[in-house]
Design a protein around this motif. Structure first.
Motif, PDB file in Angstrom:
ATOM      1  N   ASP A   1      56.955  27.728 -18.692  1.00  0.00           N
ATOM      2  CA  ASP A   1      56.733  29.160 -18.903  1.00  0.00           C
ATOM      3  C   ASP A   1      57.238  29.577 -20.287  1.00  0.00           C
ATOM      4  O   ASP A   1      58.351  29.233 -20.684  1.00  0.00           O
ATOM      5  CB  ASP A   1      57.478  29.948 -17.804  1.00  0.00           C
ATOM      6  N   THR A   2      56.378  30.318 -21.020  1.00  0.00           N
ATOM      7  CA  THR A   2      56.788  30.947 -22.284  1.00  0.00           C
ATOM      8  C   THR A   2      57.020  29.962 -23.430  1.00  0.00           C
ATOM      9  O   THR A   2      57.627  30.298 -24.434  1.00  0.00           O
ATOM     10  CB  THR A   2      58.069  31.799 -22.073  1.00  0.00           C
TER      11      THR A   2
ATOM     12  N   THR B   1      52.365  35.946 -17.878  1.00  0.00           N
ATOM     13  CA  THR B   1      52.375  34.955 -16.808  1.00  0.00           C
ATOM     14  C   THR B   1      51.260  35.073 -15.766  1.00  0.00           C
ATOM     15  O   THR B   1      50.544  34.101 -15.502  1.00  0.00           O
ATOM     16  CB  THR B   1      53.729  35.020 -16.060  1.00  0.00           C
TER      17      THR B   1
ATOM     18  N   ASN C   1      59.768  31.000 -12.212  1.00  0.00           N
ATOM     19  CA  ASN C   1      59.489  32.369 -12.663  1.00  0.00           C
ATOM     20  C   ASN C   1      59.331  33.245 -11.425  1.00  0.00           C
ATOM     21  O   ASN C   1      58.297  33.240 -10.768  1.00  0.00           O
ATOM     22  CB  ASN C   1      58.214  32.406 -13.511  1.00  0.00           C
TER      23      ASN C   1
ATOM     24  N   ASP D   1      52.083  28.842 -20.018  1.00  0.00           N
ATOM     25  CA  ASP D   1      51.215  29.968 -19.655  1.00  0.00           C
ATOM     26  C   ASP D   1      50.973  30.915 -20.824  1.00  0.00           C
ATOM     27  O   ASP D   1      50.016  31.678 -20.817  1.00  0.00           O
ATOM     28  CB  ASP D   1      51.773  30.716 -18.432  1.00  0.00           C
ATOM     29  N   HIS D   2      51.832  30.879 -21.831  1.00  0.00           N
ATOM     30  CA  HIS D   2      51.672  31.735 -23.013  1.00  0.00           C
ATOM     31  C   HIS D   2      52.769  31.359 -24.000  1.00  0.00           C
ATOM     32  O   HIS D   2      53.695  30.628 -23.644  1.00  0.00           O
ATOM     33  CB  HIS D   2      51.794  33.231 -22.661  1.00  0.00           C
TER      34      HIS D   2
HETATM   35 ZN   LIG Z   1      55.127  33.394 -18.354  1.00  0.00          ZN
END
Ligand SMILES: [Zn+2]
Length: 613
Positions: A198-199, A238, A286, A445-446
């Protein structure tokens, strides 16, 4: 002091009866605090349940809130009751009144804080007023009203415990009821492991050319498979991004939004594998947007999100989700904590914080499940959250880069920690003889901003800092090692790719998208249109692009076109200007290409539709 006032204050010389009575007074305070905690918890559970299941809103707590929330209040109220009980032992009547005041105020405040539209200071004044009124009525610990209060609290406690147990049981049963597909024999089909960091932006990964050695282990695994140098997410935050990877849909085709989960309209990749006889497990760190509330859990027989820890129990109350609590908790000096107390910011956080699950804990959950869940192939989803704000990796990763002085240093440290945790995962799967029979996909995801374009965090814009994600696929049976693909691709193609590599047919149109395997097999020259979208944000500042309304963007071989919410267009030659510093939409040659980009975007999103706001 007159005799009567001495008696009132409980300071008269003690007789044996009075000693007993003081013990009773202290006990009465504890029972009173516990009863009010249960009452408060029950009312809070009612409000949460209404929000979650009637209003379909996010509540950002564990699905165990039915028992965790009352237990959290019980822990807080009983801890505070100890000094009050001591006071009651010394001065019974004073203790009685103090108890009535403190716990009636606290209970009222806890419930009022659940309604952020009421100003937090108004809530405080109202709560203190209720406390004072209740204290004035508290005549004696023998009061019949207290006995009723305690009796009803016991009944509520039993009901909440039964409700909590039932919700745990129902979830377990729901997972099992999904096992409808024909059983695939072991060895017949490969396992699938989708790992989302994530991130994590591509720019911070060693295998995408970062100068810092953040990901030595992933670099080694990536070199054994195929790396996509230009992978872009469908959304800079997300929920729609995961929604896209699970369904193959762009954000505007999904229900997902800041306060709306993924609905049941589109099949998910977990359902597809489950229906083909795979065991399906999800392990998400998350808790904001990949938890039980997100809609992403559909198709998973087994899903682990929030932890069942004392910390998570404590964080299930409104009192522990106020800014005041967090400012005191995170204050780095006594002075900072006192200043926080002075500010008395009792507003609750928009998105509630949880007991953070670190990468090693998530990896352990996955490995435990993998070892214990039989021989059929598995589809597993692992989401690691350490590189998300606040960047707080464990030692020694916290000071690994530049002593962790800047946010970027700690972010990179968090990525290095995830790399370390995944190294253990890959080693263990290899030891179990599972790794080479598993299609491993590692992505994010980003991205994340660190001041580029004046922005930090994510979900604020559609610049590359938020869209460019790492991506590699490792599966020795079908993926030639050492391959690098430089074509721009969309994460929307993930489900089609997984089904293709696993040798599973899918009904045409079920998972829109192109198998990325066709790119390295040279069967196609491009995948899906590389489109990203974001709806108007919540909690955004006036100077953030997303504040101006829903945005969309598209990458082609050389250009990245962005359409802002106010209609302003931007165009960047991202291959030669990766930091997107020079907006070509205002230059002659760039301006001439804008109609073609508008058409591409319109075509990709279904006939020129504008993204949903
Ligand atoms: Zn995320």
């Amino acid at each position: 002091m007159s005799e009567s006032s001495r008696a009132r204050a409980g300071l008269a010389t003690l007789s044996p009866d009075q000693t007993t009575s003081r013990g009773l007074a202290a006990r009465a305070v504890l029972v009173y605090a516990a009863s009010l905690a249960i009452w408060t918890g029950a009312a809070h559970v009612g409000v949460s349940a209404f929000r979650r299941w009637v209003l379909d809103d996010f509540i950002w707590v564990s699905s165990d809130f039915v028992w965790m929330t009352p237990l959290g209040y019980l822990m807080i109220f009983v801890a505070l009751a100890i000094p009050v009980a001591l006071l009651a032992a010394l001065a019974p009547r004073l203790g009685d009144r103090a108890g009535a005041f403190v716990f009636a105020s606290l209970g009222t405040l806890s419930l009022l804080l659940l309604f952020p539209r009421i100003h937090h200071l108004a809530s405080l004044v109202l709560a203190l007023g209720v406390g004072a009124r209740v204290a004035a009525m508290a005549r004696s610990r023998e009061d019949e009203r207290r006995r009723v209060l305690a009796r009803v609290a016991s009944v509520l406690a039993v009901l909440l415990a039964v409700g909590g147990g039932a919700s745990i049981g129902l979830r377990a049963a729901a997972g099992r009821s999904g096992e409808a597909g024909p059983s695939v024999a072991a060895g017949e089909a490969p396992n699938v492991l989708l790992i989302i960091l994530d991130t994590v932006r591509a720019a911070s990964m060693t295998f995408h050319g970062y100068a810092r050695s953040t990901t030595p282990s992933l670099e080694r695994r990536a070199a054994e498979g195929v790396v996509f140098e230009h992978a872009y997410t469908t959304a800079p935050w997300t929920l729609p991004s995961h929604g896209g990877m699970f369904t193959g849909q762009f954000p505007s085709a999904l229900s997902t939004d800041w306060r709306a989960p993924l609905d049941g309209r589109h099949p998910t990749i977990a359902e597809a594998f489950r229906d083909r006889g795979y065991r399906t497990g999800g392990f998400a760190a998350n808790h904001l947007y990949t938890s039980w509330e997100s809609g992403l859990t559909r198709g998973f027989e087994h899903y682990e999100d929030y932890r069942r820890t004392p910390k998570q129990v404590l964080l299930s109350t409104s009192l522990t989700q106020t800014w005041l609590f967090w400012e005191i908790l995170q204050g780095n000096s006594i002075g900072a904590r006192l200043r926080a107390l002075g500010r008395m910011n009792l507003r609750t956080l928009t998105m509630w914080r949880s007991d953070r699950k670190q990468a090693t804990a998530t990896v352990d959950q996955f490995l435990r499940w993998q070892a214990s869940s039989g021989d059929a192939p598995f589809f597993a989803f692992v989401n690691l959250y350490d590189a998300h704000l606040p960047y707080d990796p464990p030692a020694p990763f916290d000071t690994m880069f530049n002593q962790g002085r800047t946010p970027l240093d700690r972010y990179d440290g968090a990525i290095a920690y995830e790399d370390h945790a995944l190294d253990a995962l890959f080693d263990e799967l290899a030891r179990r003889g599972v790794l080479d029979r598993t299609i491993v996909v590692v992505s994010s995801d980003h991205g994340e901003g660190f001041g580029e374009h004046g922005l930090s965090d994510h979900g604020k814009s559609l610049y590359r800092t938020e869209l460019h994600v790492p991506l590699f696929i490792r599966y020795p049976a079908q993926v030639p090692g050492g391959t690098r693909v430089s074509t721009a691709i969309s994460l929307r193609d993930v489900p089609a790719t997984l089904l293709d590599l696993a040798g599973q047919d899918s009904e045409p149109g079920t998972f829109p998208g192109v198998s990325l395997a066709k790119l390295w097999r040279n069967e196609v020259t491009s995948g899906s249109p590389v489109v990203s979208e974001v709806s108007a944000g919540i909690n955004t500042a006036p100077d953030e692009p997303v504040t101006r309304g829903a945005m969309a963007s598209v990458f082609d071989a050389t250009g990245h076109y962005i359409r802002n919410g106010d209609g302003v267009e931007e165009l960047y030659a991202y291959r030669t200007d990766p930091d997107e510093l020079r907006d070509r939409a205002k230059l002659g040659d760039g301006r001439d290409t804008l109609p073609a980009y508008r058409a591409q975007l319109g075509h990709a999103l279904g006939g020129g539709s504008t993204p949903r706001r």
